[in-house]
Design a protein around this motif. Structure first.
Motif, PDB file in Angstrom:
ATOM      1  N   MET A  48       8.150 -17.972   5.628  1.00  0.00           N
ATOM      2  CA  MET A  48       7.862 -17.430   6.955  1.00  0.00           C
ATOM      3  C   MET A  48       7.838 -15.903   6.922  1.00  0.00           C
ATOM      4  SD  MET A  48       9.627 -19.817   9.869  1.00  0.00           S
ATOM      5  CE  MET A  48       8.790 -18.860  11.134  1.00  0.00           C
ATOM      6  N   GLU A  49       7.482 -15.374   5.756  1.00  0.00           N
ATOM      7  CA  GLU A  49       7.378 -13.928   5.651  1.00  0.00           C
ATOM      8  C   GLU A  49       6.118 -13.436   6.361  1.00  0.00           C
ATOM      9  OE1 GLU A  49       9.883 -15.710   2.811  1.00  0.00           O
ATOM     10  OE2 GLU A  49       7.703 -15.960   2.989  1.00  0.00           O
ATOM     11  N   PRO A  50       6.123 -12.181   6.823  1.00  0.00           N
ATOM     12  CA  PRO A  50       4.895 -11.634   7.406  1.00  0.00           C
ATOM     13  C   PRO A  50       3.800 -11.549   6.348  1.00  0.00           C
ATOM     14  CG  PRO A  50       6.544  -9.908   7.113  1.00  0.00           C
ATOM     15  CD  PRO A  50       7.230 -11.200   6.835  1.00  0.00           C
ATOM     16  N   ALA A  51       2.560 -11.487   6.799  1.00  0.00           N
ATOM     17  CA  ALA A  51       1.417 -11.588   5.887  1.00  0.00           C
ATOM     18  C   ALA A  51       1.452 -10.559   4.762  1.00  0.00           C
ATOM     19  CB  ALA A  51       0.119 -11.453   6.681  1.00  0.00           C
ATOM     20  N   HIS A  52       1.932  -9.353   5.056  1.00  0.00           N
ATOM     21  CA  HIS A  52       1.856  -8.294   4.052  1.00  0.00           C
ATOM     22  C   HIS A  52       2.927  -8.409   2.964  1.00  0.00           C
ATOM     23  CE1 HIS A  52       4.403  -6.959   7.365  1.00  0.00           C
ATOM     24  NE2 HIS A  52       5.057  -6.196   6.508  1.00  0.00           N
ATOM     25  N   THR A  53       3.885  -9.326   3.147  1.00  0.00           N
ATOM     26  CA  THR A  53       4.893  -9.534   2.093  1.00  0.00           C
ATOM     27  C   THR A  53       4.936 -10.990   1.626  1.00  0.00           C
ATOM     28  OG1 THR A  53       6.673  -9.949   3.704  1.00  0.00           O
ATOM     29  CG2 THR A  53       6.342  -7.664   2.985  1.00  0.00           C
ATOM     30  N   ALA A  54       4.077 -11.842   2.176  1.00  0.00           N
ATOM     31  CA  ALA A  54       4.092 -13.262   1.827  1.00  0.00           C
ATOM     32  C   ALA A  54       3.671 -13.479   0.380  1.00  0.00           C
ATOM     33  CB  ALA A  54       3.166 -14.033   2.763  1.00  0.00           C
ATOM     34  N   ASP A  55       4.084 -14.610  -0.165  1.00  0.00           N
ATOM     35  CA  ASP A  55       3.775 -14.983  -1.538  1.00  0.00           C
ATOM     36  C   ASP A  55       2.379 -15.607  -1.584  1.00  0.00           C
ATOM     37  OD1 ASP A  55       3.568 -16.317  -4.031  1.00  0.00           O
ATOM     38  OD2 ASP A  55       5.748 -16.534  -4.154  1.00  0.00           O
ATOM     39  N   LEU A  56       1.480 -15.006  -2.339  1.00  0.00           N
ATOM     40  CA  LEU A  56       0.114 -15.503  -2.409  1.00  0.00           C
ATOM     41  C   LEU A  56       0.053 -16.907  -3.017  1.00  0.00           C
ATOM     42  CD1 LEU A  56      -2.806 -14.777  -1.737  1.00  0.00           C
ATOM     43  CD2 LEU A  56      -3.000 -13.714  -3.990  1.00  0.00           C
ATOM     44  N   ASP A  57       0.973 -17.210  -3.927  1.00  0.00           N
ATOM     45  CA  ASP A  57       1.022 -18.565  -4.489  1.00  0.00           C
ATOM     46  C   ASP A  57       1.345 -19.594  -3.405  1.00  0.00           C
ATOM     47  OD1 ASP A  57       0.421 -17.707  -7.048  1.00  0.00           O
ATOM     48  OD2 ASP A  57       2.517 -17.545  -7.664  1.00  0.00           O
ATOM     49  N   LEU A  82      -3.139 -35.481  10.455  1.00  0.00           N
ATOM     50  CA  LEU A  82      -1.923 -34.894  11.019  1.00  0.00           C
ATOM     51  C   LEU A  82      -2.062 -33.381  11.011  1.00  0.00           C
ATOM     52  CD1 LEU A  82       0.622 -36.432  12.063  1.00  0.00           C
ATOM     53  CD2 LEU A  82      -0.948 -37.802  10.724  1.00  0.00           C
ATOM     54  N   GLY A  83      -2.228 -32.835  12.193  1.00  0.00           N
ATOM     55  CA  GLY A  83      -2.336 -31.393  12.342  1.00  0.00           C
ATOM     56  C   GLY A  83      -1.006 -30.805  12.771  1.00  0.00           C
ATOM     57  N   SER A  84      -1.057 -29.835  13.672  1.00  0.00           N
ATOM     58  CA  SER A  84       0.163 -29.182  14.159  1.00  0.00           C
ATOM     59  C   SER A  84      -0.189 -28.347  15.379  1.00  0.00           C
ATOM     60  CB  SER A  84       0.755 -28.281  13.077  1.00  0.00           C
ATOM     61  OG  SER A  84       1.792 -27.468  13.611  1.00  0.00           O
ATOM     62  N   VAL A  85       0.799 -28.164  16.259  1.00  0.00           N
ATOM     63  CA  VAL A  85       0.605 -27.235  17.377  1.00  0.00           C
ATOM     64  C   VAL A  85       0.424 -25.811  16.866  1.00  0.00           C
ATOM     65  CG1 VAL A  85       1.869 -28.676  19.032  1.00  0.00           C
ATOM     66  CG2 VAL A  85       3.092 -26.916  17.733  1.00  0.00           C
ATOM     67  N   ALA A  86       0.774 -25.567  15.599  1.00  0.00           N
ATOM     68  CA  ALA A  86       0.575 -24.244  15.006  1.00  0.00           C
ATOM     69  C   ALA A  86      -0.905 -23.890  14.917  1.00  0.00           C
ATOM     70  CB  ALA A  86       1.208 -24.186  13.616  1.00  0.00           C
ATOM     71  N   ALA A  87      -1.782 -24.886  15.042  1.00  0.00           N
ATOM     72  CA  ALA A  87      -3.217 -24.612  15.058  1.00  0.00           C
ATOM     73  C   ALA A  87      -3.621 -23.836  16.305  1.00  0.00           C
ATOM     74  CB  ALA A  87      -4.002 -25.917  14.993  1.00  0.00           C
ATOM     75  N   THR A  88      -2.851 -23.994  17.366  1.00  0.00           N
ATOM     76  CA  THR A  88      -3.192 -23.398  18.660  1.00  0.00           C
ATOM     77  C   THR A  88      -2.286 -22.242  19.031  1.00  0.00           C
ATOM     78  OG1 THR A  88      -3.923 -25.591  19.404  1.00  0.00           O
ATOM     79  CG2 THR A  88      -3.562 -23.924  21.105  1.00  0.00           C
ATOM     80  N   TYR A  89      -1.000 -22.363  18.697  1.00  0.00           N
ATOM     81  CA  TYR A  89      -0.008 -21.391  19.153  1.00  0.00           C
ATOM     82  C   TYR A  89       0.543 -20.618  17.959  1.00  0.00           C
ATOM     83  CZ  TYR A  89      -0.365 -24.822  22.872  1.00  0.00           C
ATOM     84  OH  TYR A  89      -0.850 -25.695  23.813  1.00  0.00           O
ATOM     85  N   PRO A  90       0.100 -19.373  17.754  1.00  0.00           N
ATOM     86  CA  PRO A  90       0.575 -18.591  16.604  1.00  0.00           C
ATOM     87  C   PRO A  90       2.009 -18.134  16.792  1.00  0.00           C
ATOM     88  CG  PRO A  90      -0.834 -17.243  18.001  1.00  0.00           C
ATOM     89  CD  PRO A  90      -0.879 -18.630  18.574  1.00  0.00           C
ATOM     90  N   TYR A  91       2.685 -17.893  15.683  1.00  0.00           N
ATOM     91  CA  TYR A  91       4.042 -17.349  15.724  1.00  0.00           C
ATOM     92  C   TYR A  91       4.250 -16.480  14.483  1.00  0.00           C
ATOM     93  CZ  TYR A  91       4.851 -21.365  12.606  1.00  0.00           C
ATOM     94  OH  TYR A  91       4.767 -22.279  11.596  1.00  0.00           O
ATOM     95  N   PRO A  92       5.128 -15.501  14.563  1.00  0.00           N
ATOM     96  CA  PRO A  92       5.348 -14.619  13.416  1.00  0.00           C
ATOM     97  C   PRO A  92       5.755 -15.412  12.179  1.00  0.00           C
ATOM     98  CG  PRO A  92       6.378 -13.712  15.380  1.00  0.00           C
ATOM     99  CD  PRO A  92       5.933 -15.091  15.739  1.00  0.00           C
ATOM    100  N   GLY A  93       5.083 -15.162  11.075  1.00  0.00           N
ATOM    101  CA  GLY A  93       5.373 -15.860   9.832  1.00  0.00           C
ATOM    102  C   GLY A  93       4.573 -17.128   9.652  1.00  0.00           C
ATOM    103  N   GLY A  94       3.799 -17.520  10.678  1.00  0.00           N
ATOM    104  CA  GLY A  94       3.014 -18.742  10.587  1.00  0.00           C
ATOM    105  C   GLY A  94       1.695 -18.569   9.856  1.00  0.00           C
ATOM    106  N   ASN A  95       1.273 -17.319   9.726  1.00  0.00           N
ATOM    107  CA  ASN A  95      -0.017 -16.891   9.165  1.00  0.00           C
ATOM    108  C   ASN A  95      -0.884 -17.992   8.539  1.00  0.00           C
ATOM    109  OD1 ASN A  95       1.461 -16.706   6.434  1.00  0.00           O
ATOM    110  ND2 ASN A  95       2.410 -14.980   7.518  1.00  0.00           N
ATOM    111  N   VAL A  96      -0.754 -18.238   7.241  1.00  0.00           N
ATOM    112  CA  VAL A  96      -1.664 -19.168   6.571  1.00  0.00           C
ATOM    113  C   VAL A  96      -1.366 -20.626   6.942  1.00  0.00           C
ATOM    114  CG1 VAL A  96      -2.295 -20.138   4.301  1.00  0.00           C
ATOM    115  CG2 VAL A  96      -2.362 -17.681   4.693  1.00  0.00           C
ATOM    116  N   TYR A  97      -0.105 -20.967   7.198  1.00  0.00           N
ATOM    117  CA  TYR A  97       0.179 -22.340   7.628  1.00  0.00           C
ATOM    118  C   TYR A  97      -0.583 -22.651   8.907  1.00  0.00           C
ATOM    119  CZ  TYR A  97       2.421 -26.453   9.514  1.00  0.00           C
ATOM    120  OH  TYR A  97       2.630 -27.701  10.048  1.00  0.00           O
ATOM    121  N   GLY A  98      -0.489 -21.767   9.898  1.00  0.00           N
ATOM    122  CA  GLY A  98      -1.214 -21.970  11.147  1.00  0.00           C
ATOM    123  C   GLY A  98      -2.715 -22.019  10.931  1.00  0.00           C
TER     124      GLY A  98
END
Length: 220
Positions: free
Chosen positions: A61-70, A105-121
């Protein structure tokens, strides 16, 4: 048919089921493995009428600029590419037989962004749009497409997201009552048992203790 990466879990599940099961030890991230396993299914499992695309995960759940690319690649490979591989192999047979149901199986993260959700959302937004476009392509056939978008469900999801940190995962659900896997299974069962002319496009579900947060505003 039961698919997954851990054969011991698949065997344990098969032992609890009242019907014969076919186990496929499979990592959906591997296109060759998916194509090999699903293009030569034994009878009586060869004619697939129902596909539940449930493989998916969140990592970090790191912000995009420090998230692990792997981590980002793993989520894209599993949540998007794996779903596409399995669907593409099984869908032609459904169309040819003019019957079938794809449940993603999707997620509400598809619609509602949250900090750290970046690529998962973003991967879950892909699941949503892919499901909608499948439905558009399949109009006129008897193949149905449903996307179920859960909110907070207490499974091993958070343990995986926090890479084995069970205590941190426990705190995600602390003080509230999350949904359970049985709740989601019950919703899927409802969707797939509607009359053949009824298609539930999207089902969004949250626990009563979850809602919608305010916009993220940084005060200075």
């Amino acid at each position: 048919m039961l698919t997954g990466r851990r054969r011991d879990r698949l065997e344990a599940l098969a032992a609890r089921l009242p019907t014969p099961s076919h186990i496929i030890e499979l990592d959906v991230r591997s296109r060759p493995a998916v194509e090999t396993a699903l293009s030569s299914l034994p009878a009586p499992f060869s004619e697939v009428d129902l596909l539940i695309n449930n493989a998916g995960l969140g990592l970090g759940m790191e912000p995009a600029h420090t998230a692990d690319l792997d981590d980002w690649e793993t989520m894209i490979d599993t949540n998007c590419k794996g779903l596409v591989y399995v669907t593409r192999v099984l869908l032609p047979g459904m169309v040819q037989r003019n019957r079938g149901h794809v449940v993603n199986l999707g997620s509400v993260a598809a619609t509602y962004p949250y900090p750290g959700g970046n690529v998962y959302g973003a991967t879950k937004a892909f699941v949503h749009q892919f499901s909608q476009n499948l439905k558009a392509d399949l109009v006129g056939t008897r193949v149905r497409v449903t996307e179920v978008q859960p909110g907070m469900v207490e499974t091993g999801f958070s343990v995986v997201r926090f890479k084995g940190d069970a205590e941190r995962a426990r705190k995600v659900y602390e003080g509230m009552q999350p949904l359970t896997p049985d709740d989601i299974a019950d919703i899927v069962l409802f969707c797939i048992t509607r009359p053949a002319h009824v298609n539930l496009n999207v089902v969004e579900v949250m626990p009563a203790d979850q809602g919608f947060g305010p916009m993220n505003v940084k005060r200075r």
